[in-house]
Design an enzyme around this catalytic site. Structure first.
Site, short mmCIF file in Angstrom:
data_model
loop_
_atom_site.label_atom_id
_atom_site.label_comp_id
_atom_site.label_asym_id
_atom_site.label_seq_id
_atom_site.Cartn_x
_atom_site.Cartn_y
_atom_site.Cartn_z
N GLU A 92 0.88 -1.14 0.10
CA GLU A 92 -0.16 0.00 -0.53
C GLU A 92 0.78 1.32 -0.01
OE1 GLU A 92 -2.63 -0.03 2.93
OE2 GLU A 92 -3.96 -1.66 1.95
N GLU A 108 -6.80 -7.61 -0.99
CA GLU A 108 -7.44 -8.35 0.53
C GLU A 108 -9.42 -7.26 0.23
OE1 GLU A 108 -5.29 -4.56 3.24
OE2 GLU A 108 -3.36 -6.13 2.18
#
Lengths: 650, 650, 650
Positions: free
Chosen positions: C142, C312
């Site tokens: 991320e 995710e």
């Protein structure tokens, strides 16, 4: 009244300057402000001046008979100067230097920058001080913009300690004046006093107030240093500085004592969007501006110097408000006449051509970035033509004065006691109340000559000194005081006899207790007539033998009179204020007019100027205008949207 | 119950002290707190003590038989001390020293300041510890006020590392307890651990929680160091510290173990304005205060030490809330009786005379700045006279206990999981639910003796240890648990068996999943009776063989019972909580009264005290009072606005 | 489409790994991501690698035929590394280092960290690059999360100056491109340029924009350095990075050029709670997620790399939003099919087992902390079983493309001109308008191949370069432009011919003036049909010979057409946009479906996937589904709450 424009020749190819000047003259403009952000072009390297381009720019403007207002470029010290002397930078309240990259990055207390400011001012004044085309000087630009009056630099600290020593003499006098015994804040020496920042909780209000005063004095000094040079090297030219709106961080009255003309930068739509006005009002006047916001500032700066004018007039959408609507057709002309009606000596539109680059690229000008006329160009042209026919008229003295002192505003800023209690707002609401009754208002410092007024209103007279009290006691006028009048000594203490302190000489009344209230808790007031009106935010219980003229639900007096002095114990809402003002003006035989919500009236010489801020038609007669169309020198009995009508009083 | 006042002789000319003392005595006051901000007058220069004025002040008060509560002045170290040792200053979470200029600018971990605190405490105790007039000591003033418990100084870092080493022994134990393997936060040595600040995103909650605990322990140590000196040099005097409202940054129960009397500073109107109560409630109780906010704190601090009292009682408008209304007539008296009804040992009004200078100049006192009586003076006088007739009565044990632990509050602060989930609010709502049924409530630490209660409610029992679980399992009382009970280990981990963790010993139930909800998304609950009530903010899905007593629209259980243990899976709204409490009290044969919204009832000895917080009349009978006016020792069957009635239970 | 899960073996006893792997396989998962936060376990001390545990973890997973996505652990440099080289830390805009204690504390410009990043990546790739079980690599984690793209470190300053020198060559070119003459901001050398922070007011937008571009390039470089090592040492493995939602701080299209698969982390409920959607919508989709928010991101990242997937997927309540509700039953399955319908190559649930410790302990997993199945486990199992029957299907090209460039978003961020003018919101509203008509949408970079599309919508085409304009002029498709198209040069200046600048080649129109409006001031638009619709926030006055297709109350055109190019002068509300899109699609013979508010349709190969986001039943036929239940490969003509139906197009 002359019209002008702000121009940045350094932004455009030299080949366009001549054409620009011709078009300015053709529109009917006669004033051009230049230079105030041009330091990096005047002195691109330390000590290396390049005057050729500015010589040429001034000559070009002069060749079209345009007068030049020349700005000192001190609002934008260039990068090389900052790198050479980083102590120039202002410091924020957390101790961080405020960086280069925009403008106004200097500290008013910096001795280095004081020297540099005088050096560049002298250089410009030596070069252009005697030039025929230079008729005005503007010092710097918008002192204090972007929250730059207060600086927490090391130099500010040293200067503040000196300032305190000058003011108090001994540290014990300071300790007593501030009440430093409270919380063991006593100092043993001036060198122990810090700048008021970073403390765990609220600082001593006397400490904070004195720092506000000191910081204002630094602005006054900074400006005066430039003015002295200009007066010396450029005699006969008018000196001005362009103030801002909704801005009170320094004492404009004191700066004004060094100026010939107080000017300001008027952005009606931007200010409305950023103001605390209710959402409905913002929607209603989205593209016209509020009928009283600009006028209040016109009248405020009118009171700051022998003359006043608009250095920057919004000509279209701007770039800096959260929302930036376009003015309605005709509104730029209406704003121009609003300034005229309040006595402006000139109105300068900002700016000539919209810049296609950098921070303000979305700020409209008279010309678009592609050099075509923007809508405001046509409105300016119309104004120029019409104004040339109107001839000269001087603003007279109004029947009503409104006292507004910057020091009082700082008193309220430092300890508002009620979160929404704002000194500027209460003054503007008082002003609106007067203006919607068709009254002209002189907004003045308490140091102004108050003779000749019939009514003096003082919404924020927090801390009158003995001399002022004496003068007020000798007034012929009726005096209308808001709550908190006389509630503090000049050192920020409660007067020994309780508020209104020394004003008790005028008014046999003692404020025994005060309360501040949330906006959601209005106070209902019963008037002498039995009608119910509203007050808000503040209420005082007083001890007095006077009978109240109006009272709240608990029976506490809201409005007292003692001879020619009236006192309000609460912040009146519009309906309450209106009844009070109608009562007073009726007694004083001041003529009022029940104006429509969107219409305003003002007087200049024997001219009567009426403006329609609405998007619907309105009748000029509702503002006292004649029914005979022949009697108008501009417009007539019907006001279109954004309409202007002018007639001569007989 | 005695009445007293806070007094600052150093603020006033010595010539006024005698008259002040006389007037205090005349009003009926018998206690005077002095000294807690006077360091710069006691020791104006390093090591140079000036006791004369304080000697005189104490003698003057003593001459009127006033007992003195003497405050150590450590909340306000003077400027010379800060300049001499800048390491005293607390440091904010951005690493900036918190500057001199107000108060509480010290760091609890500073070893320099620990020495100074003991030095000045010893000096005062040596001077006055045996003085007859000194009956109480107050340590420092309002620990933690202005967000001063947490300090990020170098010394705090060193002490925190030591504290962690003491707690965990080896770094691997700490790594495991905190789960530092997550995000590679593992340390190799205690010297690698930093203070929890400045990280890119949320810190490990175990890290944050331990820093809260450590910081609380620093307060405890700081206070204990003073107490030890006072006990040594001033035996027989009661030691207290004045706590605050809505404040949970240190463990008041632990500080309380070193005190004889827990006192607190009660400002009903200021707290209401700053509270998260809905706007309607703020308007309704604008000038009376909320009927449960003060009472909750009374009962909370009642649970902190052998006795409790009010060190500072709001006597009129204050200066520090966003809005500062004036109390209604009679309300200061009502607040005094509210404290009486909850068992206070004394009520001290803050302050004697309103100071006309410095930060709190708009804070009312019993006297106005001009020394005239403010309205509260008369109400205090009335209370003194009435109380003298009531005689002594001790607060008894209530039927209901409410467990509130500071550690649990910190758990919720560190990771609320739902933005509005506030441990203090949920406790206060539970308290209000009980109080509106006319019940007395003992707010206690989980470490308190819980025997004898019929009902124990635990709105925030996040992390019970094994010993507590054992004690709870042996309770005779009915236990009512809110959601999140037992949801964390003491190291801030989810229990291996899922929540309620060790409480599963009492309750055969496992929380399988939780959700937090926005305020705009209430949950409708169907009660056994079929009626619909509301819950909010939180919902848990549980696995259990128990049948729910109430369920939501999805069929998920909202209220479970296992023997004498009840468990809520959601935060009940008032209507839901009321039905639960009525069910439990009915079963337990605890008598309830359906009190009007504005009326509260409490018990002290055999006295029954009823208060009317509304601006309308109310009937005492609605609170169970007798109809016979003769049976009242104060007031009668009708309660006026701000009315108080007291009768004896038969 | 494969299913997988994120797993942290280092969080659990090694004894549980085998059982975990078996259960993963049993559910039907085939992918497992590991490693991305494990640096402190891989290299617990400088240079001391511990591979055994990871060897074992990979072997264990491989033994169940689970493919491993191995993450480089650079999002979490351990404490010893930070203590050794504090210059790794990112620096915030106030000059403060962003501390260790959570994650992502590094500066992308740090040369030290660049070396460390490559060192650890090389170490992992050398160890596992050829391992059969390793089928994918994830770089870091991320990028940019927690506002970490912009860093104001010394190294960032040096790199920025180099970057500017590379871009502009000479300082005069930069001064001209930025328009630095404005406010004397001219530089004499690149070494005079600072990072854009700390200035007194707004910085030059060109300066700010270039810093955004530079900072994005640092991310691109950082990622590329890892990718180069992985490609070298681990050939044949797919490389991905997991992007985020609502996040635009770097150019994902450019990072995507180095990836095989663009993945992202999809949290429907958390994103809805944190989004600026109206409260009613948040309540309506509290436990289902908004029907277009995830889909927009699916389609956006679909346009970033050859393949896309979800790294995710939210499986239950999370921990990081202000409120964290539980998904309704069936909703995790619905989200899985939403990704399937938009062409995902895999969906990984985050995470396997809820961790009972540290920051994310309240974040649900497929398993509860006690290792029991959470509800999502069953839904994943159902998906795995169903997907195995559906077989392979590739996403085709849509009829409609929506252009979204990150550079354009930064243009709007730097100078929104209207506070609410957000480039991501306008793109998402355009997307929703298309999706509610049943249309598939390819969200693409302007650099993408646009051939084959029938309709291209461009809500934020701020600054098209010459090459793009040429390509657009050659489009067969109809092009729909929003206001502000072509309104800036790439240097952040207004085009010489005014907006839409170079797009005037396609469209004979000039934007003469723009205004931004408050949300409370909508614009009423009259359509060709005479119906009234709404627009908001922005309005442009244009000069053109074209007749407007719709106009506002002032008569200003709102919608223009020139051949296959359509231009809007205002931000359309849903009703206005819908009429425009219906007109265009009708002309273009693109079939639309009037979908119910809660139902969405997508296409993958010849499959048609319909989803019901509501809590009520819906009819699949309303989305064009067959009435014959036999024709469904999943579900049928009636969609229950959270229902999914799939049929084959004939």
């Amino acid at each position: 009244m002359r019209l002008g424009v702000c121009y940045y020749p350094e932004h455009w190819p030299q080949s366009e300057w001549r054409n620009d000047a011709r078009r300015m003259a053709d529109i009917g403009l006669s004033l051009v402000r230049i230079g105030e952000f041009s330091w990096s072009r005047i002195e691109p390297n330390p000590g290396q001046f390049e005057w050729d381009w500015m010589d040429e720019a001034i000559e070009t403007l002069a060749s079209e008979n345009l007068s030049v207002i020349l700005g000192t470029p001190t609002a934008t010290p260039p990068k090389w100067l900052i790198d050479q002397s980083p102590d120039i930078l202002a410091v924020d309240r957390h101790g961080r230097a405020r960086a280069f990259g925009s403008r106004r990055h200097y500290c008013f207390s910096s001795s280095t920058y004081r020297s540099e400011s005088q050096r560049i001012t002298r250089a410009m004044a030596e070069r252009y001080g005697q030039h025929d085309a230079i008729t005005h000087w503007q010092t710097d630009n918008e002192y204090g913009c972007h929250n730059t009056v207060l600086s927490y630099s090391d130099q500010a600290l040293q200067r503040f300690r000196e300032w305190l020593r000058d003011r108090y003499g001994t540290i014990q006098v300071l300790n007593d004046a501030w009440g430093n015994v409270f919380w063991s804040m006593e100092y043993r020496d001036f060198s122990e006093v810090d700048l008021p920042t970073g403390a765990v909780t609220e600082l001593n209000p006397s400490h904070s107030l004195d720092f506000r005063r000191f910081s204002s004095d630094m602005v006054v000094e900074f400006n005066r240093e430039q003015v002295n040079i200009l007066r010396d090297l450029s005699p006969g030219r008018a000196v001005t500085h362009n103030f801002m709106g909704y801005f009170t961080d320094f004492d404009h009255h004191t700066v004004g004592t060094d100026l010939d003309i107080a000017t300001w930068d008027a952005y009606p739509l931007g200010f409305l969007d950023m103001s605390p006005r209710p959402r409905d009002e913002k929607r209603q006047w989205l593209r016209t501006g509020h009928p009283d916001l600009m006028a209040f500032h016109h009248d405020l700066y009118h009171g700051c110097a022998p003359k006043w004018g608009i250095m920057e007039q919004q000509p279209g959408p701007v770039n800096w408000a959260p929302h930036n609507p376009a003015p309605n057709p005709g509104i730029v002309r209406l704003w121009t006449y609003e300034a005229f009606g309040h006595g402006a000596t000139f109105v300068n539109y900002f700016r000539w051509r919209q810049a296609p680059f950098a921070q303000e690229q979305m700020h409209a000008g008279l010309l678009r970035p592609d050099s075509e006329d923007a809508p405001a160009a046509g409105e300016a042209r119309a104004c120029a033509e019409e104004l040339s026919r109107l001839g000269g008229h001087e603003r007279g003295r109004a029947d009503v004065a409104l006292i507004f002192d910057y020091d009082d505003k700082w008193f309220l800023d430092v300890q508002p006691q009620g979160r929404e209690y704002n000194g500027l707002i209460v003054a503007m609401e008082a002003y609106s109340g007067l203006r919607t009754l068709g009254l002209d208002v002189d907004v003045v410092s308490s140091r102004a000559d108050l003779s000749g007024y019939k009514l003096v209103v003082a919404p924020t007279l927090m801390s009158p000194d003995a001399a002022l009290v004496t003068r007020l006691s000798q007034l012929d006028a009726t005096l209308l005081l808001w709550p908190r009048a006389g509630s503090k000594t000049t050192s920020y203490q409660i007067p020994k006899t309780l508020p209104p302190g020394p004003l008790q000489e005028l008014l046999p009344l003692k404020v025994a207790r005060v309360e501040s209230l949330p906006p959601a808790c209005p106070v209902e007031i019963t008037m002498p007539s039995g009608s119910k009106v509203s007050a808000k935010l503040w209420f005082e219980e007083v001890e007095t033998d006077l009978e109240p003229l109006a009272a709240d639900e608990r029976g506490y007096g809201a409005w007292y009179q003692a001879g020619n002095v009236h006192y309000l114990t609460t912040w009146p809402e519009d309906d309450f204020l209106r009844e009070i003002l109608l009562t007073l003006t009726s007694t004083l035989e001041i003529e009022t007019i029940d104006l429509p919500k969107d219409v305003r009236l003002s007087r200049r010489g024997d001219l009567r100027i009426t403006l329609n801020f609405s998007e619907q038609e309105a009748s000029t007669e509702a503002a006292g205008g004649p029914s005979d169309p022949e009697r108008y020198v501009l417009g007539g009995p019907t006001l279109g949207p954004a309409g202007v009508a002018i007639w001569k009083a007989t």
